[in-house]
Design an enzyme around this catalytic site. Structure first.
Site, PDB file in Angstrom:
ATOM      1  N   HIS A 249      -3.515  -5.261   0.611  1.00  0.00           N
ATOM      2  CA  HIS A 249      -3.075  -5.193   1.222  1.00  0.00           C
ATOM      3  C   HIS A 249      -3.661  -6.983   2.283  1.00  0.00           C
ATOM      4  O   HIS A 249      -4.206  -7.254   2.248  1.00  0.00           O
ATOM      5  CB  HIS A 249      -3.758  -4.719   2.592  1.00  0.00           C
ATOM      6  CG  HIS A 249      -3.747  -3.526   3.294  1.00  0.00           C
ATOM      7  ND1 HIS A 249      -2.559  -2.782   4.274  1.00  0.00           N
ATOM      8  CD2 HIS A 249      -4.014  -2.307   2.635  1.00  0.00           C
ATOM      9  CE1 HIS A 249      -2.823  -1.409   3.811  1.00  0.00           C
ATOM     10  NE2 HIS A 249      -3.773  -1.135   3.205  1.00  0.00           N
TER      11      HIS A 249
ATOM     12  N   CYS B 241       0.591  -1.362  -0.031  1.00  0.00           N
ATOM     13  CA  CYS B 241      -0.364  -0.379  -0.210  1.00  0.00           C
ATOM     14  C   CYS B 241       0.728   0.906   0.040  1.00  0.00           C
ATOM     15  O   CYS B 241       1.579   1.870  -1.176  1.00  0.00           O
ATOM     16  CB  CYS B 241      -1.179  -0.320   1.288  1.00  0.00           C
ATOM     17  SG  CYS B 241      -2.389   1.109   1.353  1.00  0.00           S
TER      18      CYS B 241
ATOM     19  N   GLU C 232      -1.708  -8.992   4.339  1.00  0.00           N
ATOM     20  CA  GLU C 232      -1.701  -9.200   5.771  1.00  0.00           C
ATOM     21  C   GLU C 232      -3.026  -9.159   6.297  1.00  0.00           C
ATOM     22  O   GLU C 232      -2.688  -9.398   7.409  1.00  0.00           O
ATOM     23  CB  GLU C 232      -0.896  -8.350   6.622  1.00  0.00           C
ATOM     24  CG  GLU C 232      -1.293  -6.664   7.127  1.00  0.00           C
ATOM     25  CD  GLU C 232      -1.538  -5.478   5.342  1.00  0.00           C
ATOM     26  OE1 GLU C 232      -1.966  -4.674   6.402  1.00  0.00           O
ATOM     27  OE2 GLU C 232      -0.777  -5.976   4.670  1.00  0.00           O
TER      28      GLU C 232
END
Length: 236
Positions: free
Chosen positions: A217, A122, A219
């Site tokens: 993202h 990002c 994660e």
């Protein structure tokens, strides 16, 4: 065979709250270190260096840190200061994070200079683009949910790229951003797009080592493949 050590850049907050404490703190959402660990790496947090360091001192400090790592992740976070890519600040751009901008730019340059595998996430992708002379769109709609809530949309990898080697098919990804790549930086290649044409991944095909960044993202999801690709590169 030992697991590669992956350093992850962090937030620097003037006030963080836990237990009875309210103190300045270096923070990182747990999804980042968990993603590294689930992908076969060891995770280390990299807090911003002292903000009063000059550019040369910051680069020396970053080079010393990167020399002890097998891979580097530049995490998501606040907007990049527009002056760094020659733009005036749009009213919708968030407050500057000067210490973090300086430190993460130094980490990016140290990683590229030393041939240390690098992954931007990002903000990390946007900062890689700025580090190599690119620019950003300061505001766009439709790429995040309500405040604090990830949205999802489909991205399409570009065939025969580093990203496509890890993610060969179109897929839905978790996303939360309001800025994006405008002019692509020198030596970078756009390797994924959203349906509206937004650049969703950048890579440096001529870099000495793995150098990839994604706008979404990983994660915040369950797909390990992008981080697994970094960890695999860092293991060599």
């Amino acid at each position: 065979m030992s697991k590669p050590l992956i350093g992850i850049s962090t937030y620097l907050e003037a006030e963080a709250h836990w237990g009875v404490w309210t103190l300045p703190a270096a923070l990182l959402p747990a999804g980042y270190h968990r993603l590294v660990q689930r992908s076969g790496g060891l995770a280390a947090m990299l807090p911003p260096h002292e903000p009063d360091l000059g550019r040369d001192e910051a680069r020396e400090a970053a080079a010393a840190v990167v020399a002890r790592l097998d891979g580097v992740v530049i995490a998501g976070g606040p907007d990049v200061r527009p002056e760094r890519y020659g733009a005036e600040t749009d009213p919708r751009t968030g407050p500057a994070a000067l210490a973090r901008d300086a430190w993460e730019l130094a980490l990016i340059h140290a990683s590229l200079d030393s041939g240390t595998p690098l992954l931007g996430i990002c903000r990390g992708m946007q900062l890689l683009n700025v580090a190599l002379g690119g620019t950003l769109h300061q505001h766009m709609d439709g790429h995040s949910g309500p405040p604090g809530v990830f949205a999802r949309h489909e991205i399409k990898p570009v065939p025969d790229t580093l990203l496509a080697a890890a993610l060969p098919e179109p897929l839905s990804v978790p996303t939360y951003h309001h800025q994006s790549v405008d002019r692509v930086g020198t030596g970078l290649l756009a390797s994924a797009y959203a349906e509206d044409g937004t650049v969703e991944a950048l890579e440096a095909p001529d870099a000495e080592a793995f150098a990839l960044s994604v706008q979404w993202h990983p994660e915040a999801g369950d797909d390990l493949r992008v981080m697994e690709a970094l960890v695999a590169a860092a293991a060599h």
